[in-house]
Design a protein around this motif. Structure first.
Motif, PDB file in Angstrom:
ATOM      1  N   LEU A 207      -6.094   3.013  -6.065  1.00 52.21           N
ATOM      2  CA  LEU A 207      -5.037   3.542  -6.922  1.00 52.21           C
ATOM      3  C   LEU A 207      -3.682   3.345  -6.280  1.00 52.21           C
ATOM      4  N   LYS A 208      -2.734   2.837  -7.065  1.00 51.61           N
ATOM      5  CA  LYS A 208      -1.338   2.717  -6.647  1.00 51.61           C
ATOM      6  C   LYS A 208      -0.505   3.360  -7.740  1.00 51.61           C
ATOM      7  N   GLY A 209       0.382   4.287  -7.358  1.00 49.53           N
ATOM      8  CA  GLY A 209       1.109   4.997  -8.399  1.00 49.53           C
ATOM      9  C   GLY A 209       2.556   5.274  -8.059  1.00 49.53           C
ATOM     10  N   THR A 210       3.266   5.715  -9.067  1.00 53.96           N
ATOM     11  CA  THR A 210       4.663   6.121  -8.926  1.00 53.96           C
ATOM     12  C   THR A 210       4.878   7.427  -9.667  1.00 53.96           C
ATOM     13  N   VAL A 211       5.910   8.131  -9.274  1.00 55.55           N
ATOM     14  CA  VAL A 211       6.326   9.365  -9.957  1.00 55.55           C
ATOM     15  C   VAL A 211       7.747   9.173 -10.426  1.00 55.55           C
ATOM     16  N   TYR A 274       9.453   6.458  -6.289  1.00 56.45           N
ATOM     17  CA  TYR A 274       8.642   7.441  -5.565  1.00 56.45           C
ATOM     18  C   TYR A 274       7.184   6.973  -5.637  1.00 56.45           C
ATOM     19  N   ASP A 275       6.614   6.589  -4.498  1.00 58.82           N
ATOM     20  CA  ASP A 275       5.334   5.897  -4.470  1.00 58.82           C
ATOM     21  C   ASP A 275       4.233   6.724  -3.814  1.00 58.82           C
ATOM     22  N   PHE A 276       2.987   6.417  -4.218  1.00 58.68           N
ATOM     23  CA  PHE A 276       1.809   6.954  -3.534  1.00 58.68           C
ATOM     24  C   PHE A 276       0.659   5.971  -3.716  1.00 58.68           C
ATOM     25  N   SER A 277      -0.364   6.087  -2.877  1.00 58.49           N
ATOM     26  CA  SER A 277      -1.552   5.233  -3.010  1.00 58.49           C
ATOM     27  C   SER A 277      -2.765   5.945  -2.438  1.00 58.49           C
ATOM     28  N   LEU A 278      -3.918   5.641  -3.009  1.00 58.28           N
ATOM     29  CA  LEU A 278      -5.210   6.133  -2.520  1.00 58.28           C
ATOM     30  C   LEU A 278      -6.195   4.980  -2.595  1.00 58.28           C
ATOM     31  N   GLY A 279      -6.994   4.799  -1.552  1.00 57.74           N
ATOM     32  CA  GLY A 279      -7.930   3.687  -1.540  1.00 57.74           C
ATOM     33  C   GLY A 279      -9.379   4.121  -1.479  1.00 57.74           C
ATOM     34  N   PHE A 280     -10.276   3.190  -1.806  1.00 54.16           N
ATOM     35  CA  PHE A 280     -11.715   3.357  -1.676  1.00 54.16           C
ATOM     36  C   PHE A 280     -12.217   4.592  -2.430  1.00 54.16           C
ATOM     37  N   ILE A 281     -11.934   4.595  -3.726  1.00 51.57           N
ATOM     38  CA  ILE A 281     -12.324   5.678  -4.621  1.00 51.57           C
ATOM     39  C   ILE A 281     -13.561   5.245  -5.400  1.00 51.57           C
ATOM     40  N   ALA A 282     -14.601   6.067  -5.427  1.00 52.71           N
ATOM     41  CA  ALA A 282     -15.805   5.739  -6.175  1.00 52.71           C
ATOM     42  C   ALA A 282     -15.464   5.577  -7.654  1.00 52.71           C
ATOM     43  N   ALA A 283     -16.011   4.537  -8.288  1.00 53.20           N
ATOM     44  CA  ALA A 283     -15.737   4.291  -9.705  1.00 53.20           C
ATOM     45  C   ALA A 283     -16.146   5.501 -10.536  1.00 53.20           C
ATOM     46  N   GLY A 284     -15.314   5.860 -11.513  1.00 49.23           N
ATOM     47  CA  GLY A 284     -15.610   7.007 -12.361  1.00 49.23           C
ATOM     48  C   GLY A 284     -14.352   7.583 -12.969  1.00 49.23           C
ATOM     49  N   ASP A 285     -14.505   8.725 -13.638  1.00 49.12           N
ATOM     50  CA  ASP A 285     -13.398   9.402 -14.308  1.00 49.12           C
ATOM     51  C   ASP A 285     -12.834  10.508 -13.429  1.00 49.12           C
ATOM     52  N   TYR A 286     -11.498  10.606 -13.422  1.00 47.37           N
ATOM     53  CA  TYR A 286     -10.821  11.564 -12.550  1.00 47.37           C
ATOM     54  C   TYR A 286      -9.663  12.245 -13.273  1.00 47.37           C
ATOM     55  N   PRO A 320      -5.738  -2.707  -6.932  1.00 44.85           N
ATOM     56  CA  PRO A 320      -5.427  -1.309  -7.238  1.00 44.85           C
ATOM     57  C   PRO A 320      -5.037  -1.106  -8.701  1.00 44.85           C
ATOM     58  N   GLN A 321      -5.543  -0.020  -9.287  1.00 44.74           N
ATOM     59  CA  GLN A 321      -5.080   0.382 -10.610  1.00 44.74           C
ATOM     60  C   GLN A 321      -3.765   1.126 -10.471  1.00 44.74           C
ATOM     61  N   GLU A 322      -2.964   1.105 -11.517  1.00 40.84           N
ATOM     62  CA  GLU A 322      -1.639   1.709 -11.448  1.00 40.84           C
ATOM     63  C   GLU A 322      -1.545   2.935 -12.355  1.00 40.84           C
ATOM     64  N   LEU A 323      -0.795   3.916 -11.891  1.00 37.10           N
ATOM     65  CA  LEU A 323      -0.605   5.159 -12.639  1.00 37.10           C
ATOM     66  C   LEU A 323       0.828   5.627 -12.420  1.00 37.10           C
ATOM     67  N   GLU A 324       1.470   6.111 -13.481  1.00 38.69           N
ATOM     68  CA  GLU A 324       2.826   6.664 -13.370  1.00 38.69           C
ATOM     69  C   GLU A 324       2.864   8.058 -13.956  1.00 38.69           C
ATOM     70  N   PHE A 325       3.367   9.006 -13.171  1.00 35.70           N
ATOM     71  CA  PHE A 325       3.681  10.329 -13.687  1.00 35.70           C
ATOM     72  C   PHE A 325       5.066  10.265 -14.311  1.00 35.70           C
TER      73      PHE A 325
END
Length: 331
Positions: A207-211, A274-286, A320-325
């Motif tokens: 996961l790679k994201g921004t706020v 404003y950035d954040f990242s999380l790696g090696f996440i088991a596939a699934g819904d969160y 990485p998948q991307e997500l923005e708050f």
């Protein structure tokens, strides 16, 4: 977060990992095993150095299978990260600065190593002396070295099944916000196995994201455009399951219904992001939740206020998948 590889010990929870990436019907009785290590950073630390000297596989009927640095694992030609009290390098160790391998990055520890097929009940990382954190303990802007201790000098993780002819690729992911504590009255940190997970690389994503700045302005507790960009401005927590109510989300030591899978800090890039990242996440819904309260002691039930949440589906992928708050209200 591969052969027996150290990617950075980053964020992850312990779990039984089934045969990983087995793509062969070979019944030779052996499997190819690889291990890596990855890390989620500790807030405000300049470096977190972990020193290893062996990996053990436990519980396949014939006693431990041990891979030792200097014998089975080649020690680096220049390894000056792990030193003794006299400042001399400690023999037969591999030192890894976990903060250099965050998000989807990892470091190989063992590669294409043959192991007997079967059920392994536990994987143990055997720690050497010399682990430490460089951090500003006095708030004066000067980082100093603080020792890190590991109970019993071992991190005991859950195990996996090795199929005959399989090709197993795992990463050890460290969530240091969960696994590392600095006990009151002690002059060292303690690194515990909680918050450290063994993950099957064939079934994880990143996961790679921004706020958005508007999302931070939504809450008075958040800092916007700080002068010191090394200070976190907010924190992102990841929980298994979608549509979770913010009131049910626990902190790293909390007692609410849903415990965090991983967490990380959000940093300002000095310009407008404003950035954040999380790696090696088991596939699934969160459910991904945002807070501006960084006071999260993994030994205590702290009161965190999550003011934004988003649903996220992680797919197994190296990209990485991307997500923005962006500012929508939480539940």
């Amino acid at each position: 977060m591969n052969k027996l590889m150290l990617t950075t010990l980053a964020a992850a929870t312990l779990g039984l990992v089934a045969c990983g990436g087995s793509d062969s019907n070979d019944t030779s009785g052996v499997a190819q095993f690889s291990l890596a290590i990855s890390d989620a950073p500790v807030d405000n630390a300049e470096s977190v150095v972990a020193c290893f000297n062996a990996v053990e596989l436990i519980g396949n009927g014939d006693g431990p299978v041990t891979f030792t640095v200097g014998e089975d694992i080649e020690a680096p030609a220049e390894n000056d990260l792990c030193v003794n009290a006299e400042g001399q390098p400690i023999d037969n160790t591999i030192g890894i600065d976990l903060l250099e391998f965050t998000g989807s990055e990892s470091m190989a520890f063992l590669e294409n190593t043959e192991i007997e097929a079967g059920q392994y009940g536990q994987l143990r990382l055997v720690m050497a002396e010399g682990s430490y954190v460089m951090t500003d303990t006095n708030g004066d802007g000067q980082a100093e070295k603080v020792d890190v201790e590991v109970p019993s000098n071992e991190l005991k993780l859950d195990g996996f099944v090795a199929d005959a002819g399989g090709n197993l690729n795992f990463t050890v992911e460290f969530d240091l916000r969960h696994s590392m504590t600095n006990p009151v009255g002690q002059d060292h940190y303690i690194l515990k196995p909680r918050g450290v997970r063994l993950v099957d690389n064939s079934a994880v994503g990143h996961l790679k994201g921004t706020v958005a700045e508007g999302a931070l302005l939504f809450n008075d507790a958040c800092t916007v455009a700080p002068e010191n960009i090394e200070e976190p401005v907010a924190y992102v927590y990841l929980y298994e399951g979608s549509d979770l109510a913010a009131s049910t989300l626990a902190d790293n030591g909390g007692t609410e219904e849903n415990a965090p899978y991983a967490s990380t800090a959000v940093y300002f890039d000095g310009v407008d992001t404003y950035d954040f990242s999380l790696g090696f996440i088991a596939a699934g819904d969160y459910t991904v939740a945002l807070t501006c309260n960084g006071m999260d002691d993994p030994e205590a039930d702290d009161d965190l206020s999550f003011f934004l949440t988003e649903n996220l589906t992680i797919e197994a992928s190296s990209e990485p998948q991307e997500l923005e708050f962006v500012g929508a209200a939480s539940q």
